[in-house]
Design a protein around this motif. Structure first.
Motif, PDB file in Angstrom:
ATOM      1  N   LEU A  60       0.528   4.598  -7.334  1.00  0.00           N
ATOM      2  CA  LEU A  60       1.359   4.845  -6.139  1.00  0.00           C
ATOM      3  C   LEU A  60       1.591   6.335  -5.927  1.00  0.00           C
ATOM      4  O   LEU A  60       2.198   6.735  -4.935  1.00  0.00           O
ATOM      5  CB  LEU A  60       2.745   4.187  -6.314  1.00  0.00           C
ATOM      6  N   ASP A  61       1.119   7.148  -6.884  1.00  0.00           N
ATOM      7  CA  ASP A  61       1.491   8.560  -6.905  1.00  0.00           C
ATOM      8  C   ASP A  61       0.495   9.401  -6.101  1.00  0.00           C
ATOM      9  O   ASP A  61      -0.642   9.612  -6.525  1.00  0.00           O
ATOM     10  CB  ASP A  61       1.542   9.014  -8.379  1.00  0.00           C
ATOM     11  N   ASP A  62       0.956   9.887  -4.961  1.00  0.00           N
ATOM     12  CA  ASP A  62       0.064  10.654  -4.083  1.00  0.00           C
ATOM     13  C   ASP A  62      -0.291  12.029  -4.647  1.00  0.00           C
ATOM     14  O   ASP A  62      -1.191  12.688  -4.125  1.00  0.00           O
ATOM     15  CB  ASP A  62       0.700  10.821  -2.701  1.00  0.00           C
ATOM     16  N   SER A  63       0.405  12.465  -5.693  1.00  0.00           N
ATOM     17  CA  SER A  63       0.097  13.795  -6.225  1.00  0.00           C
ATOM     18  C   SER A  63      -1.109  13.763  -7.180  1.00  0.00           C
ATOM     19  O   SER A  63      -1.620  14.800  -7.575  1.00  0.00           O
ATOM     20  CB  SER A  63       1.323  14.376  -6.944  1.00  0.00           C
ATOM     21  N   LEU A  64      -1.561  12.559  -7.557  1.00  0.00           N
ATOM     22  CA  LEU A  64      -2.682  12.487  -8.508  1.00  0.00           C
ATOM     23  C   LEU A  64      -4.019  12.722  -7.784  1.00  0.00           C
ATOM     24  O   LEU A  64      -4.286  12.143  -6.735  1.00  0.00           O
ATOM     25  CB  LEU A  64      -2.707  11.139  -9.226  1.00  0.00           C
ATOM     26  N   SER A  65      -4.868  13.568  -8.401  1.00  0.00           N
ATOM     27  CA  SER A  65      -6.164  13.902  -7.812  1.00  0.00           C
ATOM     28  C   SER A  65      -7.218  12.881  -8.241  1.00  0.00           C
ATOM     29  O   SER A  65      -6.971  12.033  -9.115  1.00  0.00           O
ATOM     30  CB  SER A  65      -6.592  15.288  -8.302  1.00  0.00           C
ATOM     31  N   VAL A  66      -8.403  13.023  -7.679  1.00  0.00           N
ATOM     32  CA  VAL A  66      -9.533  12.185  -8.095  1.00  0.00           C
ATOM     33  C   VAL A  66      -9.772  12.348  -9.599  1.00  0.00           C
ATOM     34  O   VAL A  66      -9.948  11.355 -10.326  1.00  0.00           O
ATOM     35  CB  VAL A  66     -10.804  12.559  -7.277  1.00  0.00           C
TER      36      VAL A  66
END
Ligand code: FSO
Ligand code: SF4
Length: 542
Positions: A180-186
Motif C-alpha cells: 500500500l506504500d506509494d513511497s516504495l520504488s520498483v
C-alpha cells in the motif's frame, strides 16, 4: 471486475466479465475489498509491532484465512466474503484504538477506511488491481500479494495443526502493508519479492514440521485407485487435519473415505494407514471434478481450493470447510482447534450408492525428503554410475487448458535415464503412465502436495552437499514447472530465494508480469517459458 491472478485468466490478460474459474463479478469485487481491508488491518498490526506491542494469534489467523479465501477457486460465496470484511473492519477498529494519533496519521487509507455492508460493493469497485496506475508497480504489488496468498494458505494448514510462526506472520503482514506504500520504488518491491521467497521457505518448513510431527514422515506407498463396494466420502483439497477428523468419525460406520486430487499424498503418511476405511484415491486433478464427483455417487468434502462450480447433479452432495465456500453448498466449520462435526456428511453417505469404478490399479508415491534421504546411497550411486543422468523437477499444478498435454508428452519424451521429481497436482499429467524405473528407483518420484515442493528443495540441497558443490545450479537438476494459482507463486519465489536459476514456467507466463518485471526475472534468474516438447528436451536435457 478485473482479475489476472491465475494461469487461466481470460485471453492471457485478465478476466473482466466473469472469471474463467466461474467467479462472478460481484464476488471478484468483494474479494478485492477483502484483500484491501486485510492489507489495512496488516498496516495496523505492523504499526503495533513497531510500537513493541504483541499481535494475537487470532489476528494472525484472520489475516491468513482472509488471503486464503481470495485464492483462485477457494471461495465463491458472496455472503461469506462479506462477513469476513465486516469482521476484519471490526477487529481493525479495535486495534486502531491502541495506536497514538501520530502513528494513525501516517497509516494508509486502507487502514482507516470503515464502512457498512451496504457500502461494500461501491467501495470494492475503487480498490481493485487497476487502482495502481503504474504497470510495473502494479505488477510487483500483485506478484507479492499472490505470493503472500500462497504463504497464507500454507500458514493456515499449519495453524490447523496448532503450529504458528510469529516471524512469518509478522513478515506477511508487513509485506501486505508495504504493497500500500506509494513511497516504495520498483527496486524496493523487487527486493520485497525475494524476501517473500525467504518466508515462503519458512512457511513451507513450518507446514512440513506440522504435518510430519502429526502424521509421520511420508514413505513409499502404493495407493489403490479402484473402488470398494461400500458407500464413500470423497475428500479433496490440502487440509490433513480435516482428513484426520473425517477418518476418526467414519471409522466403524461402514463408510469408506477416498481422496481426490491434492489429498492423494495423505496416503503416504504412516498415521493414516491405520484406518482400514481409508480406501484409496478416486480420480485425478481438481479440474476433472465435474465428471468424477458425479460418478463418485457419495458426498464430497472440499477442504480448500480448487473448487469447480458444481453441477446440479451433485451440488447437494458437496460440502465445504475452512477457507473455501460455494453458495448453496453446506459449510461445516468449528472454532480454532476444535473438532468439526462431519456427522451430516456421514449420514448422507450411508444413503448413497458406492462409487462407480473409473479405473483400477495403484499409483506409487511418498518420496518426500526423509524417504529420499533413506534411499540416498542408491540414488547417489545411480548418478555416479551414469544410470541417472538428470533429475527434472516437474512440480506445480494441473489445469483445464489443452496446452497442458505438453506435460504428459514431455514426461514421455524424456530419455530413460532421467527421473521426474514432482509435487502438487501437476503429477496427474504423468503419474499413471508407466514410465518404469532405474535400478528400482521409479522414474516419477512424487513428494506430495504443492507445499511439499519444500521436500524437493531439501533433496536438491542434500545432493549439493553429497556432491560437494558450491552452487545448487551445478547439480544435474533442471526445472520445468507448471503453475495455475497463487500457491505455485510462493513455491516459485521460494525457489528463486534458494538461488535456483533457469526455471522454465508454463504453460504460459503470468499475465500479472509487466514486460519490465518479466525482464527482471529473465535477466536475473533466467526464467523462461516453454516452447515445444522437442525443443525443450534439447534445451533442458541436451
Ligand atoms: Fe493443485 Fe489447486 Fe496444490 Fe493449487 S489443487 S492447483 S498450486 O490448489 O495448490 O496443486
Ligand atoms: Fe480469472 Fe483466474 Fe481470477 Fe478466476 S482467479 S477470475 S480465472 S484470473
Amino acid at each position: 471486475m478485473f482479475c489476472y491472478q491465475c494461469q487461466e485468466t481470460a485471453g492471457c490478460s485478465g478476466c473482466t466479465m466473469s472469471g474463467v474459474c466461474g467467479k462472478k463479478p460481484e464476488v471478484a469485487n468483494l474479494q478485492d475489498l477483502l484483500v484491501y481491508v486485510t492489507k489495512g488491518l496488516s498496516a495496523v498490526t505492523t504499526a503495533l509491532r513497531n510500537d513493541g506491542k504483541e499481535v494475537s494469534e487470532n489476528i494472525n489467523h484472520l489475516v491468513s484465512v482472509n488471503l486464503f479465501t481470495t485464492i483462485t477457486n477457494a471461495n465463491f460465496d458472496y455472503y461469506a466474503i462479506s462477513e469476513k470484511i465486516r469482521e476484519t473492519i471490526f477487529v481493525k477498529e479495535q486495534l486502531l484504538g491502541e495506536l497514538s494519533e501520530d502513528v494513525k496519521a501516517n497509516l494508509p487509507e486502507a487502514a482507516l477506511w470503515t464502512g457498512t455492508e451496504d457500502e461494500f460493493d461501491a467501495k470494492a469497485k475503487t480498490v481493485g488491481i487497476l487502482s495502481t496506475e503504474n504497470e510495473d508497480i502494479r505488477s510487483l504489488r500483485e506478484l507479492i500479494t499472490y505470493g503472500l496468498k500462497g504463504l497464507a494458505a500454507y500458514s493456515k494448514h499449519a495453524n490447523a495443526l496448532i503450529r504458528d510462526n510469529e516471524e512469518v506472520d509478522a513478515f506477511l503482514q508487513k509485506a501486505l502493508a508495504d504493497t500500500l506504500d506509494d513511497s516504495l520504488s520498483v527496486d524496493d518491491l523487487v527486493a520485497l519479492t525475494l524476501e517473500a521467497g525467504k518466508y515462503g521457505v519458512a512457511g513451507m518448513a513450518l507446514l512440513d514440521e506440522a504435518n510430519t510431527a502429526a502424521y509421520g514422515n511420508p514413505e513409499i506407498t502404493q495407493v489403490n485407485i479402484g473402488v470398494r463396494n461400500n458407500p464413500g466420502i470423497l475428500i479433496s483439497g490440502h487440509d490433513l487435519k480435516d482428513l484426520e477428523m473425517l477418518l476418526e468419525q467414519t471409522k466403524g460406520t461402514g463408510v469408506d473415505v477416498y481422496t481426490h486430487s491434492e489429498m492423494l499424498p495423505a496416503h503416504y503418511y504412516p498415521f493414516f494407514k491405520k484406518y482400514d476405511n481409508f480406501a484409496g484415491n478416486y480420480g485425478n486433478a481438481w479440474w476433472k471434478q465435474k465428471e468424477e464427483f458425479a460418478s463418485f455417487n457419495g458426498p464430497i468434502l472440499m477442504t480448500t481450493n480448487c473448487i469447480v462450480p458444481p453441477a446440479d447433479s451433485y451440488k447437494d452432495r458437496m460440502f465445504t470447510t475452512g477457507a473455501c465456500g460455494y453458495p448453496g453448498c453446506k459449510h461445516i466449520d468449528s472454532e480454532y482447534g476444535q473438532t468439526k462435526d462431519f456427522s451430516e456428511i456421514i449420514e448422507m453417505a450411508k444413503k448413497c450408492d458406492a462409487p462407480t469404478e473409473i479405473e483400477t490399479g495403484t499409483i506409487t508415491g511418498g518420496f518426500a525428503h526423509e524417504q529420499v534421504f533413506a534411499l540416498a546411497d542408491t540414488v547417489v550411486d545411480a548418478v555416479k554410475s551414469g544410470a541417472i543422468k538428470k533429475f527434472v523437477v516437474m512440480a506445480g499444478c494441473d489445469g483445464r487448458s489443452k496446452s497442458r498435454s505438453y506435460y504428459s508428452e514431455f514426461a514421455q519424451a524424456l530419455p530413460k535415464d532421467t527421473v521426474i521429481l514432482t509435487a502438487g497436482c501437476a503429477k496427474y499429467k504423468y503419474n499413471k503412465l508407466d514410465l518404469g524405473d532405474i535400478g528400482g528407483i521409479p522414474r516419477v518420484l512424487d513428494a506430495g502436495q504443492c507445499n511439499d515442493s519444500y521436500s524437493l528443495a531439501l533433496i536438491a540441497l542434500k545432493l549439493k552437499e553429497v556432491f560437494e558443490l558450491d552452487d545448487v545450479n551445478d547439480l544435474p537438476i533442471v526445472y520445468n514447472i507448471s503453475w495455475y494459482e497463487q500457491k505455485a507463486v510462493i513455491v516459485l519465489l521460494a525457489l528463486l530465494y534458494l538461488g535456483v536459476k533457469n526455471i522454465h514456467l508454463g504453460p504460459t507466463l503470468p499475465a500479472f508480469l509487466s514486460p519490465n518485471v518479466a525482464n527482471v526475472l529473465v535477466e536475473n534468474f533466467g526464467i523462461a517459458g516453454i516452447t515445444t516438447v522437442e525443443d525443450d528436451i534439447k534445451t533442458l536435457i541436451g
